[in-house]
Design an enzyme around this catalytic site. Structure first.
Site: not given
Ligand SMILES: *[C@@H]1O[C@H](CO)[C@@H](O)[C@H](O)[C@H]1NC(C)=O
Ligand SMILES: *[C@@H]1O[C@H](CO)[C@@H](O)[C@H](O)[C@H]1NC(C)=O
Length: 401
Positions: A227, A250
């Site tokens: 993430d 991310h």
């Protein structure tokens, strides 16, 4: 004779200086009393649970009035339960040196609903240093989530809450069930030279999350996760991030902001010299598409290299996961004075710059300076909605203000 006396004086001087250095060095790295967790019964065999022994060591350090070192030697120490390193301590100088590995239970049910695995709460002057590893053994929980079974949400490997004057240096956070490191309601935190490692498809394993905190510095770290590399939540002020390698993951994200109506804003954030490799986003500001009094302002993203990044520069104010509680609404979060400076490299998609602001609250004062992003060695594209600002230097893709 005169020479001899001079020699003696020189020796005495050297001796005094050396003593002085030893003392300052000692207090600088926190050596007073050293408490080896093995001496408190912790077992390095990787199988015997050492949770209670570590808590006993902490109680002793916390109660001491002189700087104290807690030492985790080489070895694998199973810490099956949640550990709360609770303040307030008499001690304002506790150094935890980790050379070994602390390992969570592979059965995620032990800590999966506890929020955090290792939690420092209400402490001051705590440093965690060393080349050791915090192994959250999160793969079993990720698998559970992947197969859509009913699973606990997962625990953060290491969380500091309500704490001041914190150092995290050198350690590795491995396979956390959820977020790896969280800085929550803290002031004056220095994170340096750390490593975060989790699979690129692991769910919600953000590298470092900061919220409701001020004067946090994150330097020279390597973050590979599933993430956000670093996520910057509401109430973050005076944050400095420099010399970071991100990927997979991310990217670095301010937000999600504006989930709540009453929310503290984010301001004065510097993100400098970051290399993004194959990440989903590069630098991003993200808010929910719903009413809020939150804001993000005075943020600079500077000297970033993008290598095959899907969305290198993003502002997205229409975040509405699962189209729940927000369709048809607009973000109240006010975004202003955001600088993107010297951002270059390659985009993995055609649109390299996406500035999608709130229709009721346009972004103002966006500055693009020396931005050079390509897609398949060709010109990339940019998209703007409700975004206002200026460009300077060479900006490619062309600006869309
Ligand atoms: C804390 O320190 C005091 C003074 O040294 C001692 O009397 C007391 O037993 C200690 N408490 C714990 C919990 O270690
Ligand atoms: C912004 O934050 C930095 C630390 O990241 C700090 O040194 C500086 O003083 C802050 N500026 C303002 C105006 O508060």
């Amino acid at each position: 004779m005169a020479l001899l006396r001079q020699k003696n004086i020189t020796f005495i001087l050297i001796y005094v200086v050396a003593l002085f250095m030893i003392f300052t060095f000692k207090s600088a790295i926190g050596i007073g009393e050293t408490l080896n967790i093995v001496d408190f019964g912790a077992n390095p065999n990787g199988e015997t649970d050492s949770t209670n022994e570590i808590l006993t060591t902490w109680a002793r350090a916390c109660n001491s009035t002189t700087p104290t070192t807690i030492y985790v030697p080489i070895g694998r120490f199973l810490v099956g339960g949640r550990v709360v390193f609770k303040g307030r301590c008499n001690n304002k100088g506790i150094t935890v040196i980790i050379d070994g590995t602390l390992v969570a239970n592979y059965n995620y049910n032990f800590i999966g609903n506890e929020g955090s695995w290792l939690l420092f709460d209400d402490v001051e002057g705590v440093s965690i240093i060393g080349n050791g590893i915090l192994d959250g053994q999160g793969t079993s929980l990720w698998d559970c989530k992947k197969y859509g079974k009913s699973c606990p949400i997962g625990a953060t490997n290491l969380r500091f809450a309500n704490s001041n004057n914190i150092v995290i240096n050198g350690i590795t956070s491995l396979n956390s069930q959820m977020f790896h490191i969280v800085i929550d309601r803290c002031n004056n935190v220095k994170v340096q030279g750390i490593k975060v490692t989790a699979a690129g498809n692991s769910p919600n394993t953000d590298g470092i999350h900061v919220q409701l905190s001020s004067s946090v510095t994150i330097l020279s770290s390597n973050i590979a996760t599933g993430d956000d590399c670093i996520s910057i939540g509401p109430g973050t002020t005076n944050l400095w991030i420099e010399n970071i390698a991100c990927g997979p993951g991310h990217g670095i994200s301010v937000g999600s902001l504006g989930r709540e109506f009453e929310e503290f804003g984010v301001q004065n954030v510097t993100v400098k010299t970051v290399k993004f490799i194959g990440t989903e986003n590069g630098v991003r500001i993200k808010s929910w598409g719903r009413p809020s009094n939150g804001f993000a302002r005075n943020i600079i993203f500077q000297h970033a290299t993008m290598v095959n990044v899907q969305n290198p520069i993003v502002i997205d104010q229409n975040y509405c996961p699962n189209e729940k509680d927000c369709p048809g609404q607009a973000s109240g979060v006010k975004i202003s004075n955001i600088i993107f400076q010297d951002i270059h490299g390659s985009s993995a998609t055609e649109v390299a710059v996406k500035l999608n602001c709130s229709p009721i609250n346009p972004c103002t004062g966006i500055s693009l300076e020396d931005v050079m992003l390509t897609y398949k060695n060709q010109n990339a594209e940019s998209l703007c909605n409700h975004a206002g600002g200026i460009t300077s230097g060479v900006v490619q893709p062309n600006n869309c203000f």
